[in-house]
Design an enzyme around this catalytic site. Structure first.
Site: not given
Length: 249
Positions: A52, A54, A56-57, A106, A123, A161
């Site tokens: 996805h 985001h 942090d990915h 998510h 996530d 995570h």
């Protein structure tokens, strides 16, 4: 296939999948630790897989793709440097065939990848937990988790995570008589004390201990209704209540 962990930020995992078919990087939220890891091993990646959009990915996607001149797979152009939009179905990269699952909730366009009995689920599903609802509805995430729960029990679960200890604390609160949760807490404590990841999990273990996959179980129904008397006891209602409860935990 070998799966390598690259820690990033406070609790992210970037995965490197190594096989005869190539070397793939999954969800590189930062480029620097990936460059360092690859340089130490004199490896060059074949492709990047994104679950996805985001940051942090995906924060390292563009730099890695540009440096190595490799393709980027993901749901749509919310993924930086995307070259190959993919949807649910089979995906062939070099000599390997993956299954792509659409698991929104998510985010509205979240993907998961299954290769060699391993699930890379970003996530959506966490060890003993699930992702927060940022763009999707409770029904969307519930259905996505139900889809993942139908995978073979031996499927290894690689989420993005290191949330397992906190998730297990919540699981023990809402499902206090579950011996699998109690045993899992002890094991994960040992793993983390030794500086090891708590992953991979497995679909079988998640179905036995993850409250978000057990919304049909009487103990979870009772806990949800104690937290919110308006919960009607249906699996979706229990899931919605537990997700709301976890947001406040």
């Amino acid at each position: 296939m070998s799966v390598h962990f690259i820690p990033a930020f406070a609790d992210n995992y970037i995965y490197v999948l190594e096989s005869r078919a190539g070397i793939w990087v999954v969800d590189p939220g930062s480029a620097d630790p990936v460059f360092s890891w690859l340089d130490q091993r004199q490896m060059k990646p074949t492709a990047i897989l994104c679950t996805h959009h985001h940051p942090d990915h995906t924060g390292g996607v563009a730099a890695l793709a540009r440096h190595f001149a490799i393709p980027v797979y993901g749901a749509n152009d919310r993924i930086p440097a995307l070259t190959h939009p993919v949807h649910a179905g089979k995906l062939t990269i070099a000599a390997a065939e993956l299954s792509v699952l659409e698991v929104p909730g998510h985010t509205r366009d979240h993907l998961a990848y299954v290769w060699s009995q391993s699930l890379f689920c970003g996530d959506t599903l966490f060890a003993a937990g699930c992702g927060r609802l940022f763009e999707g509805t409770p029904e969307m995430l519930f259905q996505s988790l139900q889809q993942l729960a139908t995978l073979p029990a031996a499927t290894r679960v690689y989420c993005a995570h290191e949330y397992t200890q906190n998730n297990l604390r919540f699981a023990a609160l809402v499902d206090p008589e579950n011996p699998v949760i109690q045993q899992r807490q002890m094991l994960v404590r040992q793993q983390r004390d030794a500086g090891e990841p708590s992953l991979p999990s497995s679909i079988g273990l998640e179905c036995a201990s993850n409250p978000f996959l057990r919304c049909h179980v009487p103990a979870l129904i009772a806990s949800a209704q104690q937290f919110d008397p308006d919960c009607d006891g249906s699996p979706l209602s229990v899931f919605t209540t537990l997700r709301c409860w976890k947001d406040q935990f």
